[in-house]
Design an enzyme around this catalytic site. Sequence first.
Site, PDB file in Angstrom:
ATOM      1  CG  ASP A   1       8.045  -0.985  11.900  1.00 40.61           C
ATOM      2  OD1 ASP A   1       7.347  -0.357  11.083  1.00 40.61           O
ATOM      3  OD2 ASP A   1       8.630  -2.066  11.313  1.00 40.61           O
TER       4      ASP A   1
ATOM      5  CD  GLU B   1      14.482 -22.806  18.549  1.00 40.12           C
ATOM      6  OE1 GLU B   1      13.668 -23.516  19.117  1.00 40.12           O
ATOM      7  OE2 GLU B   1      14.286 -23.132  16.991  1.00 40.12           O
TER       8      GLU B   1
ATOM      9  CE  LYS C   1      10.245  -4.270   8.343  1.00 39.35           C
ATOM     10  NZ  LYS C   1       9.453  -4.300   9.299  1.00 39.35           N
TER      11      LYS C   1
ATOM     12  N   GLY D   1       9.733 -11.786  14.917  1.00 34.72           N
ATOM     13  CA  GLY D   1      10.430 -11.142  13.740  1.00 34.72           C
ATOM     14  C   GLY D   1      10.848  -9.755  13.902  1.00 34.72           C
TER      15      GLY D   1
ATOM     16  N   GLY E   1       5.307 -13.504  18.509  1.00 34.70           N
ATOM     17  CA  GLY E   1       6.388 -13.568  17.128  1.00 34.70           C
ATOM     18  C   GLY E   1       7.626 -13.076  17.803  1.00 34.70           C
TER      19      GLY E   1
ATOM     20  CG  LEU F   1       2.357  -5.026  14.767  1.00 33.09           C
ATOM     21  CD1 LEU F   1       2.045  -4.638  16.187  1.00 33.09           C
ATOM     22  CD2 LEU F   1       3.766  -5.600  14.610  1.00 33.09           C
TER      23      LEU F   1
ATOM     24  CG  LEU G   1      -2.022  -1.386   1.335  1.00 34.28           C
ATOM     25  CD1 LEU G   1      -2.730  -1.173   2.816  1.00 34.28           C
ATOM     26  CD2 LEU G   1      -2.915  -1.201   0.336  1.00 34.28           C
TER      27      LEU G   1
ATOM     28  CE1 TYR H   1      -0.985  -3.282   5.653  1.00 34.19           C
ATOM     29  CE2 TYR H   1       0.485  -3.089   7.638  1.00 34.19           C
ATOM     30  CZ  TYR H   1       0.269  -3.128   6.187  1.00 34.19           C
ATOM     31  OH  TYR H   1       1.344  -3.544   5.292  1.00 34.19           O
TER      32      TYR H   1
HETATM   33  P1  NAP Z   1       8.713 -11.656  10.056  1.00 32.00           P
HETATM   34  O1  NAP Z   1       9.978 -10.974  10.225  1.00 32.00           O
HETATM   35  O2  NAP Z   1       8.409 -12.700   9.064  1.00 32.00           O
HETATM   36  O3  NAP Z   1       8.353 -12.488  11.638  1.00 32.00           O
HETATM   37  C1  NAP Z   1       6.964 -13.356  11.566  1.00 32.00           C
HETATM   38  C2  NAP Z   1       7.259 -13.769  12.982  1.00 32.00           C
HETATM   39  O4  NAP Z   1       6.027 -14.623  13.115  1.00 32.00           O
HETATM   40  C3  NAP Z   1       8.187 -14.897  13.179  1.00 32.00           C
HETATM   41  O5  NAP Z   1       8.479 -14.827  14.757  1.00 32.00           O
HETATM   42  C4  NAP Z   1       7.584 -16.130  12.927  1.00 32.00           C
HETATM   43  O6  NAP Z   1       8.073 -17.399  13.272  1.00 32.00           O
HETATM   44  C5  NAP Z   1       6.105 -15.936  13.258  1.00 32.00           C
HETATM   45  N1  NAP Z   1       5.098 -16.798  12.610  1.00 32.00           N
HETATM   46  C6  NAP Z   1       4.845 -17.066  11.395  1.00 32.00           C
HETATM   47  N2  NAP Z   1       4.104 -17.682  11.087  1.00 32.00           N
HETATM   48  C7  NAP Z   1       3.722 -18.255  12.351  1.00 32.00           C
HETATM   49  C8  NAP Z   1       2.797 -19.017  12.593  1.00 32.00           C
HETATM   50  N3  NAP Z   1       1.469 -19.706  12.003  1.00 32.00           N
HETATM   51  N4  NAP Z   1       2.549 -19.336  14.094  1.00 32.00           N
HETATM   52  C9  NAP Z   1       3.153 -18.712  14.981  1.00 32.00           C
HETATM   53  N5  NAP Z   1       4.107 -17.842  14.669  1.00 32.00           N
HETATM   54  C10 NAP Z   1       4.369 -17.400  13.185  1.00 32.00           C
HETATM   55  O7  NAP Z   1       7.465 -10.520   9.798  1.00 32.00           O
HETATM   56  P2  NAP Z   1       7.473  -9.082  10.384  1.00 32.00           P
HETATM   57  O8  NAP Z   1       7.978  -8.098   9.565  1.00 32.00           O
HETATM   58  O9  NAP Z   1       7.907  -9.290  11.881  1.00 32.00           O
HETATM   59  O10 NAP Z   1       5.985  -8.768  10.399  1.00 32.00           O
HETATM   60  C11 NAP Z   1       4.896  -9.548  11.189  1.00 32.00           C
HETATM   61  C12 NAP Z   1       3.555  -8.912  11.098  1.00 32.00           C
HETATM   62  O11 NAP Z   1       3.492  -7.574  11.322  1.00 32.00           O
HETATM   63  C13 NAP Z   1       3.157  -9.046   9.601  1.00 32.00           C
HETATM   64  O12 NAP Z   1       1.865  -9.121   9.477  1.00 32.00           O
HETATM   65  C14 NAP Z   1       3.302  -7.509   8.933  1.00 32.00           C
HETATM   66  O13 NAP Z   1       2.502  -7.183   7.880  1.00 32.00           O
HETATM   67  C15 NAP Z   1       2.699  -6.727  10.377  1.00 32.00           C
HETATM   68  N6  NAP Z   1       3.534  -5.364  10.684  1.00 32.00           N
HETATM   69  C16 NAP Z   1       2.703  -4.348  10.626  1.00 32.00           C
HETATM   70  C17 NAP Z   1       3.354  -2.858  10.846  1.00 32.00           C
HETATM   71  C18 NAP Z   1       2.557  -2.048  10.889  1.00 32.00           C
HETATM   72  O14 NAP Z   1       2.816  -0.837  10.574  1.00 32.00           O
HETATM   73  N7  NAP Z   1       1.301  -2.043  11.311  1.00 32.00           N
HETATM   74  C19 NAP Z   1       4.660  -2.861  10.434  1.00 32.00           C
HETATM   75  C20 NAP Z   1       5.487  -4.043  10.544  1.00 32.00           C
HETATM   76  C21 NAP Z   1       4.839  -5.275  10.405  1.00 32.00           C
HETATM   77  P3  NAP Z   1       9.195 -18.215  12.612  1.00 32.00           P
HETATM   78  O15 NAP Z   1      10.605 -17.396  13.135  1.00 32.00           O
HETATM   79  O16 NAP Z   1       8.944 -19.466  13.457  1.00 32.00           O
HETATM   80  O17 NAP Z   1       8.669 -18.253  11.190  1.00 32.00           O
END
Ligand code: NAP
Length: 272
Positions: A104, A153, A68, A128, A126, A215, A15, A217
């Site tokens: 963020d 871990e 990132k 990430g 989470g 988080l 977006l 949207y």
């Molecule tokens: P990321 O770096 O890929 O991290 C994702 C995290 O979620 C990891 O810890 C992953 O675990 C875990 N995860 C994924 N699938 C899972 C499942 N089925 N069950 C349990 N844990 C699971 O992603 P990110 O950048 O942190 O983003 C995370 C979310 O935040 C996304 O939806 C993104 O759109 C949102 N976000 C929103 C904003 C905002 O401005 N509102 C800003 C940033 C991000 P593993 O390591 O085990 O895969």
Amino acid sequence: MIKLGLTGYPLEHSLSPMLHEAALRAAGLQGSYSLYAVRPGDKKGLDSLVSRVRSGELSGLNVTIPHKQSIIPFLDHLTPPAQAIGAVNTIYLTDGKAVGDNTDTPGFLADVDRFAAVPASALILGTGGAARAVVYALWNRHCAVSVAARRLEQAQQLAERFPGIEAIALTPATLEGRTAGLVVNATPVGMFPHVEESPWPPDVTFPEGAAVYDLIYNPAETRLVHLARAAGLRAISGLGMLIEQAALAFELWTGHKGSQQVMLNAVTQSIP
Ligand code: NAP
């Protein structure tokens, strides 16, 4: 002409172009916001994009999954939040240097302050990049933070980075009966198109009186937000944080405060 953009992979559903181009128009600035898809592992691609910021050809870049962290070696300097989090979502040029920042963290805090204020304790789902930005924000505010991960871990590594936080497994048994003033979903579970999913186990009661911040949207009301509201809790999705972090990046690049209302109007039609 202000040239901005986003790198990550894939980028089709972003977006950000409509949001930033609307803000450019509203500020009376001529410019564009383009998508620069760089495949995972393409170091040359990342290096070349950062060089274009350093040369001034690009006025600024956003960075998203999966770059990132992987973009950090190509930058000249990291701001303290980006350094602490170990993740960059915004790049700008200062004194000829390509600087990596993370909007963020302040974006989340600005929105959560409006929504619920930072409570004494929080539970983050989470580990990430987004989770780390949230943990850093709350940890800095002296909130007692627990992090739940499907791979324990990963949570333990986060606890090493931010001493004092608690690492737990994301399982029904560990979540049942927990107390927390704020629950934050920082996993992608429930994100479009998987809108029927929720990261919170179905048979587990939410912490009593908790505020729930998702988080995600897209959709505007996730399954988690819906279930939390149905349980009588205050709950919101991450649209406010999206706008806040974007407005902060816009200001770093252009020196102009981006109109948050204009940004919000530009994206809401695209979110079901
Ligand atoms: P990321 O770096 O890929 O991290 C994702 C995290 O979620 C990891 O810890 C992953 O675990 C875990 N995860 C994924 N699938 C899972 C499942 N089925 N069950 C349990 N844990 C699971 O992603 P990110 O950048 O942190 O983003 C995370 C979310 O935040 C996304 O939806 C993104 O759109 C949102 N976000 C929103 C904003 C905002 O401005 N509102 C800003 C940033 C991000 P593993 O390591 O085990 O895969």
